[in-house]
Design a protein around this motif. Structure first.
Motif, PDB file in Angstrom:
ATOM      1  N   LEU A 117      48.133  29.365  70.986  1.00 30.77           N
ATOM      2  CA  LEU A 117      47.698  30.699  70.303  1.00 30.77           C
ATOM      3  C   LEU A 117      46.358  30.583  69.650  1.00 30.77           C
ATOM      4  CD1 LEU A 117      49.441  33.210  69.849  1.00 30.77           C
ATOM      5  CD2 LEU A 117      49.712  32.393  67.439  1.00 30.77           C
ATOM      6  N   THR A 118      45.730  29.410  68.894  1.00 27.55           N
ATOM      7  CA  THR A 118      44.433  29.428  68.300  1.00 27.55           C
ATOM      8  C   THR A 118      43.466  29.581  69.679  1.00 27.55           C
ATOM      9  OG1 THR A 118      45.535  27.478  67.486  1.00 27.55           O
ATOM     10  CG2 THR A 118      43.475  28.126  66.426  1.00 27.55           C
ATOM     11  N   MET A 119      43.795  28.661  70.991  1.00 23.65           N
ATOM     12  CA  MET A 119      42.893  28.829  71.715  1.00 23.65           C
ATOM     13  C   MET A 119      42.811  30.098  72.520  1.00 23.65           C
ATOM     14  SD  MET A 119      43.520  25.239  74.038  1.00 23.65           S
ATOM     15  CE  MET A 119      42.927  25.786  75.523  1.00 23.65           C
ATOM     16  N   GLY A 120      43.704  30.765  72.629  1.00 25.57           N
ATOM     17  CA  GLY A 120      43.877  32.221  73.054  1.00 25.57           C
ATOM     18  C   GLY A 120      42.843  33.250  72.228  1.00 25.57           C
ATOM     19  N   LEU A 121      43.224  33.076  70.731  1.00 22.75           N
ATOM     20  CA  LEU A 121      42.521  33.688  70.041  1.00 22.75           C
ATOM     21  C   LEU A 121      41.084  33.457  69.973  1.00 22.75           C
ATOM     22  CD1 LEU A 121      44.907  34.162  66.885  1.00 22.75           C
ATOM     23  CD2 LEU A 121      43.904  36.088  68.576  1.00 22.75           C
ATOM     24  N   ALA A 122      40.803  32.156  70.136  1.00 19.80           N
ATOM     25  CA  ALA A 122      39.203  31.968  70.197  1.00 19.80           C
ATOM     26  C   ALA A 122      38.660  32.342  71.439  1.00 19.80           C
ATOM     27  CB  ALA A 122      39.200  30.418  70.008  1.00 19.80           C
ATOM     28  N   GLY A 123      39.295  32.097  72.478  1.00 17.20           N
ATOM     29  CA  GLY A 123      38.821  32.622  74.056  1.00 17.20           C
ATOM     30  C   GLY A 123      38.409  34.108  73.766  1.00 17.20           C
ATOM     31  N   THR A 124      39.682  35.042  73.185  1.00  9.53           N
ATOM     32  CA  THR A 124      39.118  36.433  73.132  1.00  9.53           C
ATOM     33  C   THR A 124      38.319  36.785  72.401  1.00  9.53           C
ATOM     34  OG1 THR A 124      41.803  36.511  73.188  1.00  9.53           O
ATOM     35  CG2 THR A 124      40.515  38.401  73.043  1.00  9.53           C
ATOM     36  N   THR A 125      37.925  35.962  71.388  1.00  9.78           N
ATOM     37  CA  THR A 125      37.001  36.479  70.457  1.00  9.78           C
ATOM     38  C   THR A 125      35.516  36.214  71.269  1.00  9.78           C
ATOM     39  OG1 THR A 125      38.321  35.426  68.692  1.00  9.78           O
ATOM     40  CG2 THR A 125      36.169  36.105  67.959  1.00  9.78           C
ATOM     41  N   VAL A 126      35.560  35.197  71.862  1.00  9.71           N
ATOM     42  CA  VAL A 126      34.421  34.629  72.443  1.00  9.71           C
ATOM     43  C   VAL A 126      33.888  35.792  73.526  1.00  9.71           C
ATOM     44  CG1 VAL A 126      33.116  33.040  73.949  1.00  9.71           C
ATOM     45  CG2 VAL A 126      34.302  32.178  72.061  1.00  9.71           C
ATOM     46  N   LEU A 127      35.078  36.087  74.278  1.00  9.16           N
ATOM     47  CA  LEU A 127      34.772  37.021  75.211  1.00  9.16           C
ATOM     48  C   LEU A 127      34.372  38.476  74.940  1.00  9.16           C
ATOM     49  CD1 LEU A 127      37.674  36.850  77.848  1.00  9.16           C
ATOM     50  CD2 LEU A 127      35.260  36.641  78.315  1.00  9.16           C
TER      51      LEU A 127
END
Lengths: 329, 92, 97, 95
Positions: A117-127
């Motif tokens: 979940l953390t990785m997903g959120l981080a990835g979405t934020t960067v995108l």
């Protein structure tokens, strides 16, 4: 008679103008059901249910493209995404061993929730951050400025076959590679003799096949000035051929060898001949002289459309066509 | 209502990509993986076209990219399905 | 006048779509559902096409609407026959009271 | 007028979403395929109504392609998937 489309309604959320509440509700319901169907398509208990959900997802996606004012993508999605992919998935499902199709409970890999979940959120934020820094106008104005020299009226066709013809050439190369990869695996596994008699089917195919050919050429002709073009046209042709094959037709004996291979390669061949010919005549790879652009694009489009149709049929068959009575089964 | 343009579509594309990526990792059945991959691809296409609408003129370049993408996705799906059928037949 | 007639036709078409869905959800077996769906939907689409054609001036577009309807009739009828035949061959017994 | 068309399209969409229950409930594969067919016809009608709302003529072409390809999925299903596929049905439920 028809009221001219009012800007608020024909222009869903395009910067200026407010969206009508009905439109917002429509989009919300459409996207919600797309998400639900996508989830079903991946996680449904029954494999067949998953495939049917995925086909319906494809149909709704085509409607979503219409809402995004991209009728050309809607055409391609309707023919390639929903039509052929759906048929391909259903045919594949029929070839899998029964115990692999109807698992009551799909086996899943258990993921530990927190790190993913953390990785997903981080990835979405960067995108999101990257997205917000994109240049706002994009290339729309540049394309509009170059349109007079393009040789066609439709901006999308101009991008596909003139400004970025190189991409389309490679795309057809990818399709041909896919066909080669499938043929190298052996003979057509998807062809088998159906056990069920279906008397209405040949009649349907006889009625529809001329329409398929007609609409193929209609879309090819439309491609010059509106949504249409080689890919939806080729997909329609392929759909007609696949329907004929499903109704019991076979690839004719004399077409099997060289003629079929030439038809498969015709699109790429025409592309390469034009590209290399232009390099020889003008000096640049794929630089159309503006006065001849129209006719050259038409040649490429017709050759590509026909060979895309044959290639898609080959992809559906999943192997080199064989005699069904001999060894196809 | 005053939603910024395309918000719903952006949200849906993110969700679709998430569903696809999640399914690609968690499902064991190969056919499900192919379906998940296609769902994720659709999410990316939606994102591309929605972003292409933010300017004043409709940007045809994302449209052309998505058209290309749909065809490539279909080709890869066909090859993947062919491989799956062969694989299943080898398996006892 | 034709504006109003078109609206009436379209609304009628929408109601037939609704009845097809009700049939699909409420009827007891494949054959009855097939029966409800294929007829109601084909008629409904015909009504919507006719309504839109009344709102339309261009003859070519009206012809295209007619073509769409004809295509749906042909493929709908064939598909209904195919599914019913496959269901019978598959050993599904028609529902009896 | 535009709002009328849009409302009609919304009605059809809601209609088809309700019909999705048949995909979930089954019980046989044919039932699921039927709702697929309903979805195809409804999508044609939605496209026609959206054409009425926006006036983009290309939508008629999209609807035409939908109508032509409506038979594809069902024909593949009948000829390839179902005749040999007992697993596509939910066992243990009433038919």
């Amino acid at each position: 008679m028809r009221a001219p489309p009012s800007p608020t309604a024909s222009d869903p959320g395009n910067g200026d103008g407010l969206m009508h509440p009905v439109e917002i509700t429509f989009d919300a319901l459409l996207l919600f059901s797309m998400v639900v169907l996508a989830w079903q398509g991946v996680h449904a208990r029954n494999m067949f249910r998953a495939v049917v959900s995925f086909i319906m997802f494809g149909l709704l996606t085509a409607v979503a493209w219409v809402r995004l004012e991209a009728p050309d993508i809607a055409l391609a999605e309707a023919s390639l995404g929903a039509g052929l992919t759906g048929a391909l998935l259903l045919a594949t499902l029929g070839r899998l061993a029964p115990e692999r199709r109807g698992a009551r409970r799909p086996k899943v890999v258990k993921l530990s929730t927190l790190p993913w979940l953390t990785m997903g959120l981080a990835g979405t934020t960067v995108l999101l951050a990257v997205t917000l820094t994109l240049p706002a106008p994009g290339l729309g104005e540049a394309v509009l400025a170059a349109m007079p020299a393009a040789g066609v009226d439709s901006p999308v066709t101009a991008v596909l076959l003139n400004f970025r013809a190189w991409d389309t050439l490679l795309e057809i190369g990818v399709m041909l590679l896919a066909v080669i990869a499938l043929w190298s695996l052996g003979q057509d596994v998807l062809a088998s003799k159906p056990r069920l008699p279906a008397p209405a089917l040949p009649a349907l195919v006889r009625l529809l096949f001329p329409l398929f050919v007609l609409s193929t050429f209609y879309l090819l002709w439309r491609g010059g000035h509106g949504p249409g073009g080689a890919f939806p046209a080729g997909a329609l042709l392929a759909a007609g051929l696949v329907l004929a094959l499903l109704a019991g037709a076979q690839v004719p004996e004399r077409m099997r060898g060289a003629p079929l291979r030439w038809a498969l390669g015709a699109g790429l061949f025409a592309f390469l001949v034009v590209a290399v010919g232009l390099m020889w005549a003008v000096g640049t790879f794929f630089a159309y002289p503006p006065q001849h652009a129209s006719i050259l694009i038409a040649i490429i489009e017709i050759a590509a459309g026909l060979s895309i149709g044959v290639m898609l049929t080959a992809l559906f068959l999943g192997g080199e066509p064989t005699d069904i009575k001999g060894g196809g089964k | 209502m005053s939603l910024p343009p395309g918000t719903l579509f952006l949200l849906a594309s993110a969700l679709l990509f998430a569903i696809g990526a999640h399914g690609l990792v968690t499902c064991r059945h190969l056919l499900r993986k192919v379906l998940a991959l296609n769902v994720a691809t659709t999410g990316v296409f939606l994102l591309l076209v929605t972003l292409g609408r933010s300017g004043t003129a409709v940007d045809p370049v994302p449209h052309a990219m998505v058209l290309t993408g749909i065809v490539v996705a279909l080709s890869t799906t066909a090859v993947a399905l062919g491989l799956i059928v062969r694989l299943e037949r080898r398996r006892p | 006048m034709s504006m109003l007639a078109g609206i009436v036709l379209i609304v009628l078409g929408l109601l037939f779509f609704l009845s097809g869905t009700v049939g699909l959800l409420r009827f007891p077996d494949v054959f009855t559902r097939l029966h409800a769906l294929s007829k109601a939907d084909t008629l409904a689409l015909g009504l919507v096409c006719a309504g839109l054609a009344l709102h339309e001036d261009d003859g070519a577009l009206q012809l295209k609407l007619l073509l769409i309807w004809l295509l749906v009739i042909v493929s709908g009828a064939t598909c209904a026959s195919l599914i019913a035949r496959a269901a019978l061959a598959h050993g599904i017994r028609p529902w009896q009271r | 007028m535009t709002v009328f068309y849009l409302a009609g399209a919304l009605f059809l969409l809601a209609n088809v979403v309700v019909a999705l229950a048949r995909v979930l409930r089954g019980p046989t594969a044919a039932d699921r395929m039927l709702s697929g067919e309903l979805m195809g016809t409804t999508a044609v009608a939605v496209l026609l109504l959206l054409y009425g709302a926006t006036g983009i003529e290309a939508l008629l072409d999209v609807a035409l392609v939908f109508a032509i390809l409506a038979a594809m999925a069902v024909v593949t299903f009948v000829r390839r998937t179902w005749p040999e596929d007992p697993a596509a049905d939910d066992e243990g439920e009433s038919r």
